[in-house]
Write a protein that holds these residues in place. Structure first.
Motif, PDB file in Angstrom:
ATOM      1  N   THR A  68     -67.701 -87.729  51.921  1.00  0.00           N
ATOM      2  CA  THR A  68     -68.111 -86.659  52.832  1.00  0.00           C
ATOM      3  C   THR A  68     -66.954 -86.399  53.774  1.00  0.00           C
ATOM      4  OG1 THR A  68     -70.409 -87.365  52.681  1.00  0.00           O
ATOM      5  CG2 THR A  68     -69.836 -85.934  54.529  1.00  0.00           C
TER       6      THR A  68
ATOM      7  N   THR B 210     -69.498 -98.795  50.638  1.00  0.00           N
ATOM      8  CA  THR B 210     -69.612 -97.831  51.731  1.00  0.00           C
ATOM      9  C   THR B 210     -68.336 -97.905  52.555  1.00  0.00           C
ATOM     10  OG1 THR B 210     -70.667 -99.460  53.179  1.00  0.00           O
ATOM     11  CG2 THR B 210     -72.136 -98.019  51.911  1.00  0.00           C
TER      12      THR B 210
ATOM     13  N   THR C 177     -66.201 -95.804  56.159  1.00  0.00           N
ATOM     14  CA  THR C 177     -65.972 -94.700  57.090  1.00  0.00           C
ATOM     15  C   THR C 177     -64.545 -94.826  57.595  1.00  0.00           C
ATOM     16  OG1 THR C 177     -66.803 -95.981  58.964  1.00  0.00           O
ATOM     17  CG2 THR C 177     -68.384 -94.534  57.851  1.00  0.00           C
TER      18      THR C 177
ATOM     19  N   THR D  34     -60.890 -92.292  59.167  1.00  0.00           N
ATOM     20  CA  THR D  34     -60.246 -91.029  59.523  1.00  0.00           C
ATOM     21  C   THR D  34     -59.009 -90.882  58.664  1.00  0.00           C
ATOM     22  OG1 THR D  34     -61.006 -91.282  61.796  1.00  0.00           O
ATOM     23  CG2 THR D  34     -59.242 -89.698  61.413  1.00  0.00           C
TER      24      THR D  34
ATOM     25  N   SER E  57     -62.662 -87.243  60.165  1.00  0.00           N
ATOM     26  CA  SER E  57     -63.588 -88.329  59.830  1.00  0.00           C
ATOM     27  C   SER E  57     -64.184 -88.126  58.454  1.00  0.00           C
ATOM     28  CB  SER E  57     -64.722 -88.400  60.848  1.00  0.00           C
ATOM     29  OG  SER E  57     -64.224 -88.737  62.111  1.00  0.00           O
TER      30      SER E  57
ATOM     31  N   SER F 204     -66.757 -90.237  55.282  1.00  0.00           N
ATOM     32  CA  SER F 204     -67.594 -91.377  54.904  1.00  0.00           C
ATOM     33  C   SER F 204     -67.645 -91.438  53.382  1.00  0.00           C
ATOM     34  CB  SER F 204     -68.994 -91.269  55.506  1.00  0.00           C
ATOM     35  OG  SER F 204     -69.673 -90.162  54.980  1.00  0.00           O
TER      36      SER F 204
ATOM     37  N   THR G  13     -69.728 -93.333  49.981  1.00  0.00           N
ATOM     38  CA  THR G  13     -70.813 -94.143  49.420  1.00  0.00           C
ATOM     39  C   THR G  13     -70.686 -94.115  47.904  1.00  0.00           C
ATOM     40  OG1 THR G  13     -72.357 -92.291  49.367  1.00  0.00           O
ATOM     41  CG2 THR G  13     -72.437 -93.704  51.300  1.00  0.00           C
TER      42      THR G  13
END
Length: 171
Positions: free
Chosen positions: A61, A150, A152, A154, A160, A162, A164
């Protein structure tokens, strides 16, 4: 009447017969329980040391840029293990994403991903520092392991993100 009265000398023999029966039963139970296992305890931690070939599929994402589906295969992971602690490196592999605007090469020869984590029984948990820090949870079964990932982070020029997905590795 004398035939109905048992001499005292037979009473101890009867007890010996009962005691022998109990001893035989206990011996049978002991032998049967040993036959169910080899008498050794299973290892406390699965052995994940060695060379692994890693692959993953995941969704990234990208904030305002939307999402893209990616996959990677052929990554060479080298893992060392000391008790429950694992560490190592991840290098190479072929990586593709649905969005041509988002190309990544997370584990290069010059800048390998750093692996660190733990193994507890057949459960494995480790992080790989690649394009973002990716957390891996999974299980080990002999010469294979797999699970979910998973992350997260930058990325310069993107912002930013994410991640999965799922992963697997074979030795």
């Amino acid at each position: 009447m004398d035939s109905l009265i048992k001499p005292e000398s037979q009473t101890p023999n009867m007890n010996i017969g009962i005691n022998n029966g109990i001893h035989r039963l206990l011996l049978f139970v002991a032998v049967a329980s040993m036959a169910c296992g080899d008498g050794t305890e299973p290892p406390e931690h699965a052995d994940v040391s060695g060379s692994w070939t890693y692959s993953a599929t995941y969704t990234v994402t990208l904030g305002a840029l939307g999402t893209t589906d990616c996959s990677g295969s052929g990554v060479r992971a080298t893992i060392t293990q000391s008790g429950s602690s694992v560490s190592g490196t991840a290098r190479g592999g072929e990586w593709t994403c649905d969005s041509p605007a988002f190309a990544l090469e997370p584990f290069t020869e010059e800048d390998p991903g750093q692996i660190s984590g733990t193994v507890d029984g057949t459960s494995v948990s480790f992080e790989v520092d690649g394009f973002v820090l990716l957390m891996h949870e999974g299980t080990v079964s002999g010469n294979s392991m797999s699970g979910s990932l998973t992350g997260t982070g930058t990325i310069p020029g993107v912002g930013s993100i994410s991640v999965t997905g799922t992963w697997s590795a074979a030795r």
